[in-house]
Design a protein around this motif. Sequence first.
Motif, PDB file in Angstrom:
ATOM      1  N   TRP A 157       8.791   2.431  15.395  1.00 30.18           N
ATOM      2  CA  TRP A 157       9.056   3.398  14.355  1.00 30.18           C
ATOM      3  C   TRP A 157       9.656   2.296  13.287  1.00 30.18           C
ATOM      4  O   TRP A 157       9.353   2.634  12.247  1.00 30.18           O
ATOM      5  CB  TRP A 157      11.035   4.416  15.401  1.00 30.18           C
ATOM      6  N   MET A 158      10.568   0.858  13.472  1.00 28.34           N
ATOM      7  CA  MET A 158      11.242   0.202  13.507  1.00 28.34           C
ATOM      8  C   MET A 158       9.392  -0.877  12.095  1.00 28.34           C
ATOM      9  O   MET A 158       9.846  -0.561  10.774  1.00 28.34           O
ATOM     10  CB  MET A 158      11.274  -1.220  13.475  1.00 28.34           C
ATOM     11  N   SER A 159       8.444  -0.574  13.055  1.00 27.94           N
ATOM     12  CA  SER A 159       7.372  -1.027  12.001  1.00 27.94           C
ATOM     13  C   SER A 159       6.657  -0.108  11.382  1.00 27.94           C
ATOM     14  O   SER A 159       6.996  -0.636   9.996  1.00 27.94           O
ATOM     15  CB  SER A 159       6.169  -1.806  13.033  1.00 27.94           C
ATOM     16  N   VAL A 160       6.513   1.379  11.615  1.00 25.34           N
ATOM     17  CA  VAL A 160       6.032   1.751  10.182  1.00 25.34           C
ATOM     18  C   VAL A 160       7.267   1.717   9.179  1.00 25.34           C
ATOM     19  O   VAL A 160       7.306   2.596   8.387  1.00 25.34           O
ATOM     20  CB  VAL A 160       6.358   3.111  10.786  1.00 25.34           C
ATOM     21  N   ARG A 161       8.743   2.148   9.413  1.00 20.92           N
ATOM     22  CA  ARG A 161       9.971   2.162   8.940  1.00 20.92           C
ATOM     23  C   ARG A 161       9.608   0.789   7.587  1.00 20.92           C
ATOM     24  O   ARG A 161      10.046   0.839   6.316  1.00 20.92           O
ATOM     25  CB  ARG A 161      10.613   2.844   8.787  1.00 20.92           C
ATOM     26  N   ASP A 162       9.811  -0.355   8.415  1.00 18.66           N
ATOM     27  CA  ASP A 162      10.139  -0.948   7.654  1.00 18.66           C
ATOM     28  C   ASP A 162       9.099  -2.160   7.006  1.00 18.66           C
ATOM     29  O   ASP A 162       9.175  -3.754   5.964  1.00 18.66           O
ATOM     30  CB  ASP A 162      10.951  -2.502   8.588  1.00 18.66           C
ATOM     31  N   ASP A 163       7.723  -1.659   7.244  1.00 23.78           N
ATOM     32  CA  ASP A 163       6.809  -2.338   7.041  1.00 23.78           C
ATOM     33  C   ASP A 163       5.840  -1.125   5.961  1.00 23.78           C
ATOM     34  O   ASP A 163       4.202  -0.882   6.499  1.00 23.78           O
ATOM     35  CB  ASP A 163       5.623  -2.936   7.551  1.00 23.78           C
ATOM     36  N   PRO A 164       5.718  -0.581   4.977  1.00 28.30           N
ATOM     37  CA  PRO A 164       5.519   0.415   3.780  1.00 28.30           C
ATOM     38  C   PRO A 164       4.251   0.338   3.717  1.00 28.30           C
ATOM     39  O   PRO A 164       4.185  -1.029   3.516  1.00 28.30           O
ATOM     40  CB  PRO A 164       6.746   0.819   3.460  1.00 28.30           C
ATOM     41  N   PRO A 165       3.395   1.117   3.627  1.00 27.91           N
ATOM     42  CA  PRO A 165       1.901   0.503   3.012  1.00 27.91           C
ATOM     43  C   PRO A 165       1.996  -0.110   1.297  1.00 27.91           C
ATOM     44  O   PRO A 165       2.789   0.294   0.977  1.00 27.91           O
ATOM     45  CB  PRO A 165       1.238   1.930   2.983  1.00 27.91           C
ATOM     46  N   THR A 166       1.605  -1.393   1.149  1.00 26.77           N
ATOM     47  CA  THR A 166       1.495  -1.743  -0.127  1.00 26.77           C
ATOM     48  C   THR A 166       0.419  -0.769  -0.699  1.00 26.77           C
ATOM     49  O   THR A 166      -0.524  -0.410  -0.128  1.00 26.77           O
ATOM     50  CB  THR A 166       1.525  -3.038   0.408  1.00 26.77           C
ATOM     51  N   VAL A 167       0.703  -1.193  -2.089  1.00 28.55           N
ATOM     52  CA  VAL A 167      -1.045  -0.086  -2.388  1.00 28.55           C
ATOM     53  C   VAL A 167      -1.242  -1.300  -3.827  1.00 28.55           C
ATOM     54  O   VAL A 167      -2.310  -0.464  -4.864  1.00 28.55           O
ATOM     55  CB  VAL A 167      -0.277   0.927  -3.874  1.00 28.55           C
ATOM     56  N   ARG A 168      -0.685  -2.338  -4.299  1.00 29.32           N
ATOM     57  CA  ARG A 168      -1.608  -3.292  -5.216  1.00 29.32           C
ATOM     58  C   ARG A 168      -2.454  -3.674  -4.300  1.00 29.32           C
ATOM     59  O   ARG A 168      -3.017  -4.084  -3.223  1.00 29.32           O
ATOM     60  CB  ARG A 168      -0.286  -4.380  -5.221  1.00 29.32           C
ATOM     61  N   GLU A 169      -3.149  -3.769  -5.803  1.00 30.15           N
ATOM     62  CA  GLU A 169      -5.235  -3.980  -5.456  1.00 30.15           C
ATOM     63  C   GLU A 169      -5.615  -3.646  -4.558  1.00 30.15           C
ATOM     64  O   GLU A 169      -6.339  -4.750  -4.054  1.00 30.15           O
ATOM     65  CB  GLU A 169      -4.960  -5.439  -5.434  1.00 30.15           C
ATOM     66  N   GLN A 170      -5.820  -2.301  -4.456  1.00 30.64           N
ATOM     67  CA  GLN A 170      -7.230  -1.468  -3.476  1.00 30.64           C
ATOM     68  C   GLN A 170      -7.223  -0.109  -4.312  1.00 30.64           C
ATOM     69  O   GLN A 170      -7.182  -0.340  -5.477  1.00 30.64           O
ATOM     70  CB  GLN A 170      -5.972  -1.153  -2.404  1.00 30.64           C
ATOM     71  N   ARG A 171      -7.438   0.478  -3.868  1.00 32.93           N
ATOM     72  CA  ARG A 171      -8.198   1.043  -4.097  1.00 32.93           C
ATOM     73  C   ARG A 171      -7.435   2.549  -5.497  1.00 32.93           C
ATOM     74  O   ARG A 171      -6.350   2.652  -4.504  1.00 32.93           O
ATOM     75  CB  ARG A 171      -7.600   2.496  -2.230  1.00 32.93           C
ATOM     76  N   SER A 172      -7.440   3.047  -5.550  1.00 30.50           N
ATOM     77  CA  SER A 172      -7.982   4.032  -7.095  1.00 30.50           C
ATOM     78  C   SER A 172      -7.588   5.225  -6.602  1.00 30.50           C
ATOM     79  O   SER A 172      -7.634   5.862  -5.699  1.00 30.50           O
ATOM     80  CB  SER A 172      -8.931   3.611  -8.098  1.00 30.50           C
ATOM     81  N   LEU A 173      -6.461   5.991  -7.849  1.00 30.82           N
ATOM     82  CA  LEU A 173      -6.095   7.170  -7.484  1.00 30.82           C
ATOM     83  C   LEU A 173      -7.515   8.151  -6.792  1.00 30.82           C
ATOM     84  O   LEU A 173      -7.142   9.564  -6.168  1.00 30.82           O
ATOM     85  CB  LEU A 173      -5.478   8.052  -8.768  1.00 30.82           C
ATOM     86  N   ASP A 174      -8.349   8.005  -7.758  1.00 31.26           N
ATOM     87  CA  ASP A 174     -10.085   8.640  -7.295  1.00 31.26           C
ATOM     88  C   ASP A 174     -10.026   9.020  -5.885  1.00 31.26           C
ATOM     89  O   ASP A 174     -10.288   9.425  -5.127  1.00 31.26           O
ATOM     90  CB  ASP A 174     -10.982   9.157  -7.917  1.00 31.26           C
ATOM     91  N   GLN A 175     -10.114   7.393  -5.555  1.00 28.59           N
ATOM     92  CA  GLN A 175     -10.522   7.328  -3.661  1.00 28.59           C
ATOM     93  C   GLN A 175      -9.600   7.738  -3.185  1.00 28.59           C
ATOM     94  O   GLN A 175      -9.994   7.951  -1.488  1.00 28.59           O
ATOM     95  CB  GLN A 175     -10.710   5.513  -3.678  1.00 28.59           C
ATOM     96  N   ALA A 176      -8.171   7.539  -3.337  1.00 25.73           N
ATOM     97  CA  ALA A 176      -7.308   7.527  -2.608  1.00 25.73           C
ATOM     98  C   ALA A 176      -7.324   9.092  -2.465  1.00 25.73           C
ATOM     99  O   ALA A 176      -6.291   9.980  -1.129  1.00 25.73           O
ATOM    100  CB  ALA A 176      -5.571   7.330  -2.745  1.00 25.73           C
ATOM    101  N   GLY A 177      -7.277  10.164  -3.239  1.00 23.36           N
ATOM    102  CA  GLY A 177      -7.076  11.434  -3.138  1.00 23.36           C
ATOM    103  C   GLY A 177      -7.892  12.206  -1.674  1.00 23.36           C
ATOM    104  O   GLY A 177      -6.917  12.894  -1.334  1.00 23.36           O
ATOM    105  N   PRO A 178      -8.796  11.772  -1.885  1.00 25.93           N
ATOM    106  CA  PRO A 178      -9.417  13.001  -0.446  1.00 25.93           C
ATOM    107  C   PRO A 178      -8.384  12.037   0.521  1.00 25.93           C
ATOM    108  O   PRO A 178      -8.442  13.290   1.587  1.00 25.93           O
ATOM    109  CB  PRO A 178     -11.021  12.031  -0.466  1.00 25.93           C
ATOM    110  N   VAL A 179      -7.846  11.705   0.715  1.00 25.82           N
ATOM    111  CA  VAL A 179      -7.333  10.331   2.461  1.00 25.82           C
ATOM    112  C   VAL A 179      -5.875  11.430   2.201  1.00 25.82           C
ATOM    113  O   VAL A 179      -5.693  11.712   3.052  1.00 25.82           O
ATOM    114  CB  VAL A 179      -7.112   9.740   1.674  1.00 25.82           C
TER     115      VAL A 179
END
Length: 255
Positions: free
Chosen positions: A12-34
């Motif tokens: 729980w602490m890992s997921v809470r304190d280390d949220p996914p970063t979005v810098r310099e990776q997949r664009s919105l059209d690539q993330a939409g299906p996810v």
Amino acid sequence: MAWAVLLAGLTWMSVRDDPPTVREQRSLDQAGPVVDRAVGELAHAAGVAGLLELGPARIASGCRVTPFEDGARLRREVGVLAATGDEQAVLAGIAERLPATWRAGVGPGLDGPELRADAGEFVAVEGRPTVDGRVRLVVDTGCRPVGAGYTPAPATAAGPETAALSAALGALDRPADAAPELVTAPCPGGGLARTAWSANGPGPAASPAALAPLAGNAPLLDQPPVYAYRSGAVTVLAEISPDATRLAATVGCPG
């Protein structure tokens, strides 16, 4: 037992304190299906009896991916039934039924229990009570490059959710939508979870009591202005106020 508790706490602490970063990776059209698949996983984890609605995609532009690049974020929500006092148990049950790779966990938040998970590809999932007999699960890409933009999957032909929505509108003496908005999400085992929804402005005075015959006088939720009931395979959610009437009719994932 102590090790199991410690492991759950660390997750729980890992997921809470280390949220996914979005810098310099997949664009919105690539993330939409996810995002869409994540909504389907949440719908399945909520179960047919608990799922209240699938929210449409919301895109907010104007954020900054870097100091030199504009971006946008995509969010979708899932509404789930949770009686007052049961929110922690409902969120924990959903977390247990999500894929193990999501590392889903439930822990204390500022305003009650919170679910946090990582749906992959830097897509975050959070869940919190709304203090009206529901919890709201949010799937969020964070700010990222727009790319070709998000295009929702085309809606298929109307199903039983549309008929249930029309019946609810009729009971409330509100005009039926010729083509209500339909939002969908792919279920993990195949098929689609579907919500048809309608939002009307001010109109004739209405009360959730008008929906009681459709609910067989056995609502799932009766906390005015919110009312929910089952009609066959469909869950109908109504939010009624003097300024607006909002209805959602939902068919969940099979199994």
